[in-house]
Design a protein around this motif. Sequence first.
Motif, PDB file in Angstrom:
ATOM      1  N   SER A 128       0.825  -1.199   0.000  1.00  0.00           N
ATOM      2  CA  SER A 128       0.000   0.000   0.000  1.00  0.00           C
ATOM      3  C   SER A 128       0.860   1.250   0.000  1.00  0.00           C
ATOM      4  CB  SER A 128      -0.938  -0.001   1.209  1.00  0.00           C
ATOM      5  OG  SER A 128      -0.201   0.058   2.413  1.00  0.00           O
ATOM      6  N   ARG A 129       0.261   2.323  -0.513  1.00  0.00           N
ATOM      7  CA  ARG A 129       0.959   3.599  -0.618  1.00  0.00           C
ATOM      8  C   ARG A 129      -0.029   4.759  -0.452  1.00  0.00           C
ATOM      9  NH1 ARG A 129       4.621   0.583  -0.029  1.00  0.00           N
ATOM     10  NH2 ARG A 129       6.417   0.257  -1.404  1.00  0.00           N
ATOM     11  N   ALA A 130       0.527   5.956  -0.232  1.00  0.00           N
ATOM     12  CA  ALA A 130      -0.246   7.193  -0.145  1.00  0.00           C
ATOM     13  C   ALA A 130      -0.300   7.851  -1.511  1.00  0.00           C
ATOM     14  CB  ALA A 130       0.412   8.153   0.849  1.00  0.00           C
ATOM     15  N   VAL A 131      -1.480   8.292  -1.910  1.00  0.00           N
ATOM     16  CA  VAL A 131      -1.627   8.949  -3.203  1.00  0.00           C
ATOM     17  C   VAL A 131      -1.554  10.474  -3.071  1.00  0.00           C
ATOM     18  CG1 VAL A 131      -4.152   9.054  -3.282  1.00  0.00           C
ATOM     19  CG2 VAL A 131      -2.871   8.743  -5.391  1.00  0.00           C
ATOM     20  N   ALA A 132      -1.570  11.002  -1.854  1.00  0.00           N
ATOM     21  CA  ALA A 132      -1.424  12.442  -1.643  1.00  0.00           C
ATOM     22  C   ALA A 132      -0.033  12.894  -2.091  1.00  0.00           C
ATOM     23  CB  ALA A 132      -1.632  12.776  -0.164  1.00  0.00           C
ATOM     24  N   ASP A 181     -13.368   6.556  -4.550  1.00  0.00           N
ATOM     25  CA  ASP A 181     -13.387   7.164  -5.876  1.00  0.00           C
ATOM     26  C   ASP A 181     -13.372   8.692  -5.804  1.00  0.00           C
ATOM     27  OD1 ASP A 181     -13.913   8.006  -8.498  1.00  0.00           O
ATOM     28  OD2 ASP A 181     -15.227   6.321  -8.904  1.00  0.00           O
ATOM     29  N   ALA A 182     -14.356   9.303  -5.151  1.00  0.00           N
ATOM     30  CA  ALA A 182     -14.479  10.764  -5.150  1.00  0.00           C
ATOM     31  C   ALA A 182     -13.269  11.449  -4.524  1.00  0.00           C
ATOM     32  CB  ALA A 182     -15.756  11.178  -4.410  1.00  0.00           C
ATOM     33  N   GLU A 183     -12.660  10.816  -3.568  1.00  0.00           N
ATOM     34  CA  GLU A 183     -11.502  11.390  -2.873  1.00  0.00           C
ATOM     35  C   GLU A 183     -10.201  11.179  -3.641  1.00  0.00           C
ATOM     36  OE1 GLU A 183      -9.176  10.633   1.391  1.00  0.00           O
ATOM     37  OE2 GLU A 183     -11.084   9.625   1.000  1.00  0.00           O
ATOM     38  N   HIS A 184     -10.020   9.984  -4.174  1.00  0.00           N
ATOM     39  CA  HIS A 184      -8.710   9.616  -4.721  1.00  0.00           C
ATOM     40  C   HIS A 184      -8.560   9.798  -6.225  1.00  0.00           C
ATOM     41  CE1 HIS A 184      -8.679   7.196  -0.852  1.00  0.00           C
ATOM     42  NE2 HIS A 184      -7.882   8.217  -0.690  1.00  0.00           N
ATOM     43  N   VAL A 196      -5.108  10.817  -8.124  1.00  0.00           N
ATOM     44  CA  VAL A 196      -4.485   9.864  -9.052  1.00  0.00           C
ATOM     45  C   VAL A 196      -4.320  10.509 -10.423  1.00  0.00           C
ATOM     46  CG1 VAL A 196      -4.844   7.697 -10.299  1.00  0.00           C
ATOM     47  CG2 VAL A 196      -5.236   7.779  -7.825  1.00  0.00           C
ATOM     48  N   GLU A 197      -5.373  11.167 -10.909  1.00  0.00           N
ATOM     49  CA  GLU A 197      -5.305  11.763 -12.244  1.00  0.00           C
ATOM     50  C   GLU A 197      -4.303  12.909 -12.304  1.00  0.00           C
ATOM     51  OE1 GLU A 197      -9.406  12.541 -13.265  1.00  0.00           O
ATOM     52  OE2 GLU A 197      -9.738  10.419 -13.752  1.00  0.00           O
ATOM     53  N   ARG A 198      -4.134  13.632 -11.200  1.00  0.00           N
ATOM     54  CA  ARG A 198      -3.167  14.733 -11.171  1.00  0.00           C
ATOM     55  C   ARG A 198      -1.735  14.209 -11.078  1.00  0.00           C
ATOM     56  NH1 ARG A 198      -5.397  17.355  -7.410  1.00  0.00           N
ATOM     57  NH2 ARG A 198      -4.243  16.510  -5.649  1.00  0.00           N
ATOM     58  N   ARG A 199      -1.498  13.251 -10.199  1.00  0.00           N
ATOM     59  CA  ARG A 199      -0.126  12.786  -9.952  1.00  0.00           C
ATOM     60  C   ARG A 199       0.327  11.691 -10.911  1.00  0.00           C
ATOM     61  NH1 ARG A 199       1.511  10.737  -4.666  1.00  0.00           N
ATOM     62  NH2 ARG A 199       3.547  11.136  -5.551  1.00  0.00           N
ATOM     63  N   PHE A 200      -0.625  10.892 -11.406  1.00  0.00           N
ATOM     64  CA  PHE A 200      -0.259   9.698 -12.185  1.00  0.00           C
ATOM     65  C   PHE A 200      -1.094   9.600 -13.466  1.00  0.00           C
ATOM     66  CE2 PHE A 200       0.508   8.808  -7.673  1.00  0.00           C
ATOM     67  CZ  PHE A 200       1.871   8.564  -7.724  1.00  0.00           C
ATOM     68  N   ARG A 260      -5.536   2.627 -14.946  1.00  0.00           N
ATOM     69  CA  ARG A 260      -5.349   1.299 -14.352  1.00  0.00           C
ATOM     70  C   ARG A 260      -6.024   1.150 -12.993  1.00  0.00           C
ATOM     71  NH1 ARG A 260       0.291  -0.358 -13.450  1.00  0.00           N
ATOM     72  NH2 ARG A 260      -0.831  -2.216 -12.842  1.00  0.00           N
ATOM     73  N   VAL A 261      -6.430   2.266 -12.394  1.00  0.00           N
ATOM     74  CA  VAL A 261      -6.920   2.227 -11.021  1.00  0.00           C
ATOM     75  C   VAL A 261      -8.391   1.845 -10.969  1.00  0.00           C
ATOM     76  CG1 VAL A 261      -7.217   3.562  -8.892  1.00  0.00           C
ATOM     77  CG2 VAL A 261      -5.232   3.984 -10.370  1.00  0.00           C
TER      78      VAL A 261
END
Length: 150
Positions: free
Chosen positions: A40-44, A96-99, A103-107, A113-114
């Motif tokens: 697991s990892r942080a997406v922030a 979904d609404a939070e991440h 995800v779209e901004r950073r990756f 794939r998410v």
Amino acid sequence: MNKNNRVLFLCTGNYYRSRYAEEVFNHRAGLEGLDWLSFSRAVAESLSPENVGPISRYALEALQAKGIAPAGAARHPVLCTFDDFAGAELVIALKDAEHRPMVERRFAGVAHRVQYWDVDDIEYLDPPTALARIDEQVGLLIGRLQMRAR
């Protein structure tokens, strides 16, 4: 890191939901003889200074109540990188609404794939309910992976 049979769980801070999902998945996969492992990892964009210790006490207490000795309990949260995506066959974000925006901004290049679950963070959903949803989703995921293996 070989991406075959690896699941990456993402949440905002890699402190509560994703850590719990990782530990429950690895425990249940081991019991089922399923040849899969999760991490697991942080997406922030940065880790929260508000997190006390390496893992949420709610996650730790729930794991202990289930008789699960968390292998990663001493590990502090880790920020996600593109290498983490490369090291996983499946990527699941806990809300979904939070991440999805993170995800779209950073990756952006791998955001497609998410897969997303619907487990709110502690400000919006009490830990027993949230962690029970993760238990349910992990069970469904393990069932799908067992069907795929047949």
